[in-house]
Write an enzyme that holds these catalytic residues in place. Structure first.
Site, PDB file in Angstrom:
ATOM      1  CE1 TYR A 141      -3.555  -2.569   0.472  1.00  0.00           C
ATOM      2  CE2 TYR A 141      -4.649  -0.567   1.192  1.00  0.00           C
ATOM      3  CZ  TYR A 141      -4.715  -1.872   0.766  1.00  0.00           C
ATOM      4  OH  TYR A 141      -5.932  -2.470   0.625  1.00  0.00           O
ATOM      5  CE  LYS A 191       1.745 -17.552  -3.299  1.00  0.00           C
ATOM      6  NZ  LYS A 191       0.855 -18.714  -3.390  1.00  0.00           N
ATOM      7  CG  ASP A 223      -2.122 -20.056  -2.057  1.00  0.00           C
ATOM      8  OD1 ASP A 223      -1.569 -20.064  -0.931  1.00  0.00           O
ATOM      9  OD2 ASP A 223      -1.683 -20.671  -3.039  1.00  0.00           O
ATOM     10  CG  ASP A 247      -8.050  -4.735   1.521  1.00  0.00           C
ATOM     11  OD1 ASP A 247      -8.973  -4.239   2.209  1.00  0.00           O
ATOM     12  OD2 ASP A 247      -8.024  -4.683   0.278  1.00  0.00           O
ATOM     13  CG  ASP A 251     -13.680  -7.067   2.275  1.00  0.00           C
ATOM     14  OD1 ASP A 251     -13.423  -6.384   3.283  1.00  0.00           O
ATOM     15  OD2 ASP A 251     -14.150  -6.591   1.222  1.00  0.00           O
TER      16      ASP A 251
END
Ligand code: IPM
Ligand code: MG
Length: 361
Positions: A141, A191, A223, A247, A251
């Site tokens: 970000y 990751k 993942d 982020d 959700d």
């Protein structure tokens, strides 16, 4: 010393839901003599409309001087064409960054009465209680270089995912501290099979774990974490992860609980000063229709009282009031399951129901 809260209603449904949370704040402020004063500022698109800036210096200063910030939500399609650095989201990112709110707590908790509203089978989500801890002021970000430029006659867009050891260590520490207060299980999501930045992340998290022998640490690739969240979400206690991964995963976790309209969040600095906001966005499609659910914002207020102002009695009372409203079948459309004993209400009526329950609890 009076305590100062800056209120930033923002855009879309933001002003409607914040209005209900402020009613609740006024009520507990009076009942418990909390000595809280509030000041409201335009923020995001609303501020851009007034002054051409999503975050003005005046608002930033007020936020710096405040004990805590209560935010609604920002953004809307009308700002898609604004210059990139004037978009509402940039105001939010700048505020997070300027105040160093690196530690973003996003609980995903399910009220048992809402198990039917989840898209997963009720038995998979009943009793769900996960905390996602998202690093909020670093990673892709904020990393540089970033931009869109022409290379060999073709446009190229690029961003940089970067974390320093110190940034990883401080969020890892928060993760372990939070796990210590819960079920003492921390899952670090990265990751590391592909990204060097994740390799370092994992190394530093493992190193930090030495100081928390009581916490069971595990690691998961992002993942797989996304899959596990919808396969068997109750396996998690605390998840700690980077800005972008958090982020996305937050959700997904929010939806497990039936509605993103129920979930509060806290963004804290190293001293526990914080900004509190619902996890959901500004929902421009339902703004002004009375369909917005104010409970995520009301629960964000209760987190504010608990984590920054140390007013746990008032926070408990707000949470009990929300639980009783849910138990009584009062529902905004987003959490309605269609069963006969539900009472469907609008934003203001949901605020009314919480106010009434506050007096009874
Ligand atoms: C969030 C939002 C923000 C983010 C946007 C509005 C910039 O999606 O708080 O999760 O990506 O952090
Ligand atoms: Mg998001």
């Amino acid at each position: 010393m009076p305590r100062k809260i800056v209120v930033l209603p923002g855009d879309g449904i933001g002003p409607e839901i914040v209005e209900q949370a402020v009613r609740v704040l006024d009520a507990v402020n009076e009942q418990y003599k909390l000595d809280i004063s509030t000041q409201t500022f335009a923020f995001g698109g609303a501020s851009y409309d007034q002054s051409g800036e999503p975050l003005t210096e005046e608002t930033l200063k007020a936020c710096r001087d405040a004990d805590a910030i209560l935010l609604g939500s920002i953004g809307g399609p009308q700002y898609d064409k604004a210059p990139r650095d004037k978009r509402p989201e940039r105001g939010l990112l700048r505020l997070r960054s300027e105040l160093e709110l690196f530690s973003n707590l996003r609980p995903a908790m399910l009220f048992s009465e809402l198990a039917d509203a989840s898209s997963l089978k009720p038995e998979l989500v009943a009793g769900l209680d996960i905390m996602i801890l998202r690093e909020l002021t670093g990673g892709i970000y904020f990393g540089g270089p970033r931009g869109i430029e022409t290379r060999d006659g073709k446009q190229v867009g690029f961003n940089t995912m970067v974390y320093s050891e110190d940034e990883i260590r401080r969020i890892a520490k928060s993760g372990f501290e939070i796990a210590m207060q819960r079920d003492r299980r921390l899952c670090s999501v990265d990751k590391a099979n592909v990204l060097e930045v994740s390799e370092l992340w994992r190394e530093v998290v493992i190193d930090t774990a030495q100081h928390y022998p009581e916490v069971e640490l595990s690691h998961m690739y992002v993942d797989n974490a996304a899959m596990q969240l919808v396969r068997e979400p109750k396996q998690f206690d605390v998840i700690v992860t980077s800005n972008l991964f958090g982020d996305i995963l937050s959700d997904a976790a929010a939806m497990l609980t039936g509605s993103i309209g129920m979930l509060p969040s806290a963004s804290l600095d190293i001293n526990g000063k914080g900004m509190y906001e619902p996890v959901h966005g500004s929902a421009p499609d339902i703004a002004g229709t009375g369909k917005a659910n104010p409970l995520a914002t009301i629960l964000s207020l209760s987190m504010l009282l608990r984590y920054t102002l140390n007013e746990s009695v008032a926070a408990d009372q707000i949470e009990a009031a929300v639980a009783s409203v849910i138990a009584n079948g009062v529902r905004c459309p987003d959490i309605a399951s269609g069963s006969a004993n539900e009472q469907i209400v609008n934003t203001v009526q949901m605020g009314d129901a919480v106010m009434t329950a506050l007096q009874d609890t």
